[in-house]
Design an enzyme around this catalytic site. Structure first.
Site, mmCIF file in Angstrom:
data_model
loop_
_atom_site.group_PDB
_atom_site.id
_atom_site.type_symbol
_atom_site.label_atom_id
_atom_site.label_comp_id
_atom_site.label_asym_id
_atom_site.label_seq_id
_atom_site.Cartn_x
_atom_site.Cartn_y
_atom_site.Cartn_z
ATOM 1 N N HIS A 188 0.827 -1.208 0.000
ATOM 2 C CA HIS A 188 0.000 0.000 0.000
ATOM 3 C C HIS A 188 0.861 1.257 0.000
ATOM 4 O O HIS A 188 0.529 2.253 -0.647
ATOM 5 C CB HIS A 188 -0.925 0.008 1.222
ATOM 6 C CG HIS A 188 -2.033 -0.989 1.134
ATOM 7 N ND1 HIS A 188 -2.559 -1.605 2.244
ATOM 8 C CD2 HIS A 188 -2.734 -1.472 0.084
ATOM 9 C CE1 HIS A 188 -3.521 -2.425 1.874
ATOM 10 N NE2 HIS A 188 -3.638 -2.365 0.577
ATOM 11 N N ARG A 326 -12.276 -6.490 -15.918
ATOM 12 C CA ARG A 326 -11.744 -7.766 -15.443
ATOM 13 C C ARG A 326 -12.811 -8.469 -14.612
ATOM 14 O O ARG A 326 -13.389 -7.877 -13.706
ATOM 15 C CB ARG A 326 -10.487 -7.568 -14.588
ATOM 16 C CG ARG A 326 -9.886 -8.899 -14.108
ATOM 17 C CD ARG A 326 -8.588 -8.693 -13.351
ATOM 18 N NE ARG A 326 -8.790 -8.058 -12.064
ATOM 19 C CZ ARG A 326 -7.790 -7.671 -11.251
ATOM 20 N NH1 ARG A 326 -6.533 -7.851 -11.646
ATOM 21 N NH2 ARG A 326 -8.047 -7.105 -10.097
ATOM 22 N N ASN A 438 2.398 -7.685 -11.261
ATOM 23 C CA ASN A 438 2.510 -7.964 -9.822
ATOM 24 C C ASN A 438 2.492 -9.471 -9.567
ATOM 25 O O ASN A 438 3.367 -10.024 -8.892
ATOM 26 C CB ASN A 438 1.368 -7.308 -9.049
ATOM 27 C CG ASN A 438 1.322 -5.802 -9.233
ATOM 28 O OD1 ASN A 438 2.241 -5.214 -9.784
ATOM 29 N ND2 ASN A 438 0.261 -5.178 -8.781
ATOM 30 N N ASP A 439 1.466 -10.135 -10.090
ATOM 31 C CA ASP A 439 1.368 -11.581 -9.891
ATOM 32 C C ASP A 439 2.365 -12.343 -10.743
ATOM 33 O O ASP A 439 2.916 -13.358 -10.303
ATOM 34 C CB ASP A 439 -0.053 -12.060 -10.183
ATOM 35 C CG ASP A 439 -0.963 -11.921 -8.974
ATOM 36 O OD1 ASP A 439 -0.482 -12.121 -7.846
ATOM 37 O OD2 ASP A 439 -2.153 -11.607 -9.156
ATOM 38 N N ARG A 449 4.711 -11.498 -3.014
ATOM 39 C CA ARG A 449 4.931 -10.113 -3.405
ATOM 40 C C ARG A 449 4.728 -9.139 -2.245
ATOM 41 O O ARG A 449 5.095 -7.971 -2.345
ATOM 42 C CB ARG A 449 4.000 -9.729 -4.557
ATOM 43 C CG ARG A 449 2.526 -9.676 -4.179
ATOM 44 C CD ARG A 449 1.683 -9.352 -5.389
ATOM 45 N NE ARG A 449 0.314 -9.021 -5.021
ATOM 46 C CZ ARG A 449 -0.616 -8.639 -5.877
ATOM 47 N NH1 ARG A 449 -0.326 -8.540 -7.150
ATOM 48 N NH2 ARG A 449 -1.829 -8.343 -5.464
ATOM 49 N N CYS A 486 -0.895 -4.050 -17.139
ATOM 50 C CA CYS A 486 -1.742 -3.336 -16.183
ATOM 51 C C CYS A 486 -1.252 -3.471 -14.750
ATOM 52 O O CYS A 486 -1.932 -3.061 -13.816
ATOM 53 C CB CYS A 486 -3.189 -3.798 -16.280
ATOM 54 S SG CYS A 486 -3.452 -5.525 -15.822
#
EC number: 2.7.3.9
Length: 554
Positions: A188, A326, A438-439, A449, A486
């Site tokens: 965050h 999505r 990210n994934d 992560r 993205c």
């Protein structure tokens, strides 16, 4: 101090020079064996309920004043404050005579222990839960709210870690950079620092050695914090950075490279409000509409008509332009009450995303019906829809068929390395790819992560990750189909140039990050991007890759 600098993982580029300000410590609930008399326990429970509502109200007010990622994470935090699970556990302790501050501490620690055992993305929520614990305990004890100080002059904010309630309300004119001992590239702290446009370094080894008030120079690209630097050199770096920020503030788009190639820059959004805000800026459309964030507190599945209304608000913000919806990426760190799965030993590798269809009959089909209905109501033709966590060609083919039957343009997320390795076979079934870096990074590097200890591994500059992106983009070029990014990597101006050099056709990010990427793309040619990509792919480490790109593109 034994050294003049400390090293971490740079997650938001830029330079800042200011005095260090550490976050305020959290109060500790007394554990002195005191027991609440039976006749006073109901009143003690009322005190806890009042404290919870006070804390939730403060965070709600911050969420209402925030936009984009800040508003999203604050809204999710409000849900955690009011979570029935920890409150029920605390209520049982109070009913047995435990004072409310200690009951709060023990119940939340119990939940944190459970999340840490689950590991993966669920463990990241412990930072938020402990922040809630600290705020509720402070309210019960009548102590000052813990966390971020209110500076009157520029500072570099340092902390063990920062929760959404800390970072979302920061004044970027005074807080010049964020530096934490914990955290990772997708924490965050990193996400909101990127939205604020201030340098950010996480997972800093030895940060605790830097005292309050020390003058430091933060390099958000290199992940370096220099203590007591030469003031003239530091000022020159910050002046250069300020000039760049002024250029970013005045940028109006669209994104065009120095030799005239257009690059589509899109926004990541969570709902209609965020989409409307993005439409006021320079984003050309929406590259990622995270539908699951609309339903984090929904106890029952909304009807097709209710979902269509929510999706219509997003489509309405960008009429006639690209909007990528999505389907539910529920599970793991984003549990949605009506579309969930039993507890798992490793939820990040479990039933999440498209896999939920196996345990939630019809939920995907009804969501596609709702997207189609929303498109019809808004007069949009063939909206783009993509599925998360696809891992087999069969899954891609089945999803594509379901979309085409409803007049929707099918695509899939590239998050699982299997898709990148067989990119042409997958892309033959669908119309587009969107790479979720990210994934993809955490699965490629076998590293959670959200783990601050593994932040160097979960850096999207890792050569293995860039190789998989290159393979995916090459398939898009060969088949003439668009491949976007993205994940948070798209918001890194230098990495964005490398991605374009690899053949990526669109970049989607927090709306606030669009101008910085647009400015950087305007300074380079496609040939420079391609040469940077070629050299970066040969780099042995993530740090070497960054340094190569900086030398070639800055």
């Amino acid at each position: 101090m034994e050294q003049s600098f400390v090293q971490g993982t740079g997650v938001v580029p830029g330079h800042a020079y200011a005095a260090v300000a550490w976050t305020r410590p959290a109060p500790t609930a007394p554990d002195d064996g005191r027991e609440i008399p039976e006749e006073a326990r109901a009143a003690e429970a009322d005190l806890l309920a009042a404290a919870v509502e006070t804390v939730a109200g403060r965070i709600e007010a911050r969420a209402a004043a925030a936009t984009g990622a800040a508003a999203e994470v604050l809204t999710a935090t409000v849900g955690l404050v009011r979570d029935r699970g920890w409150r029920r556990a605390a209520g049982k302790l109070i009913a047995a005579g435990t004072p409310a501050p200690l009951a709060t501490t023990r119940s939340i620690e119990q939940f944190c222990a459970q999340l840490e055992k689950l590991g993966g993305l669920m463990a990241e929520r412990t930072t938020d839960l402990r922040d809630i614990r600290n705020r509720v305990v402070a309210e019960l004890l009548g102590a000052p709210e813990p966390g971020v100080p209110t500076p009157t002059s520029p500072v570099v904010l340092c902390a063990e870690d920062l929760a959404p309630a800390d970072t979302a309300g920061l004044d970027a004119t005074l807080v010049r950079a964020l530096v934490t001992r914990l955290g990772g590239p997708t924490s965050h702290t990193a996400i909101i620092a990127r939205q604020l446009g201030i340098p950010c370094v996480v997972a800093v080894t030895g940060l605790e050695q830097i005292p309050e008030g020390a003058m430091v120079l933060v390099d958000g690209m290199a992940g370096l914090i220099v203590v007591d630097p030469d003031p003239v050199e530091a000022a020159a770096k910050v002046e250069h950075d300020s000039a760049l920020r002024a250029e970013i503030r005045s940028w109006t788009g669209p994104a065009v490279t120095a030799d005239g190639q257009r690059v589509q820059l899109l926004a990541n959004v969570a709902d209609g409000k965020a989409a409307a805000k993005a439409a006021e800026g320079q984003a050309e459309g929406i590259g990622l509409f995270r539908t699951e964030l609309c339903f984090l507190t929904a106890q029952s599945e909304p009807s097709v008509e209710e979902q269509a209304r929510i999706y219509g608000d997003v489509l309405r913000a960008f009429p006639g332009r690209k909007v990528v919806v999505r389907t539910l990426d529920a599970g793991s760190d984003k549990p949605v009450p009506f579309a969930n799965h039993e507890n798992e030993e490793n939820p990040a590798l479990g039933v999440r995303g498209i896999r939920l269809g196996a345990t939630n009959d019809g939920v995907l089909e009804r969501q596609l019906d709702a997207v189609a209905l929303a498109a019809q109501q808004q007069g949009e033709r063939e909206p783009w829809v993509m599925a998360p966590m696809v891992a087999t060609v069969d899954e891609a083919a089945e999803f594509a068929a379901a979309c085409r039957a409803r007049g929707l343009k099918p695509g899939i997320m590239v998050e699982v390395p299997a898709v990148a390795l067989l990119a042409e076979q997958f892309l033959a079934e669908v119309e587009f790819f969107s790479i979720g870096t990210n994934d993809l990074t955490q699965y490629t590097m076998a590293a959670d992560r959200m783990s601050s200890h593994l932040a160097t591994l979960t850096d999207p500059w890792q050569p293995a990750v860039l190789r998989l992106i290159a393979m995916t983009a090459d398939a898009g070029v060969r088949l003439g189909k668009p491949v976007g990014v993205c994940g948070e990597a798209a918001a890194d101006p230098l990495l964005a140039c490398v991605l374009v050099g690899l053949g990526v056709t669109s970049l989607s990010m927090a709306a606030s990050a669009v101008p910085a990427v647009g400015v950087q793309l305007g300074k380079v040619t496609v040939a420079q991007c391609q040469e940077a990509a070629r050299q970066v792919l040969a780099a042995p480490t993530a740090r070497a890759a960054k340094e190569l790109a900086a030398g070639l593109l800055e």
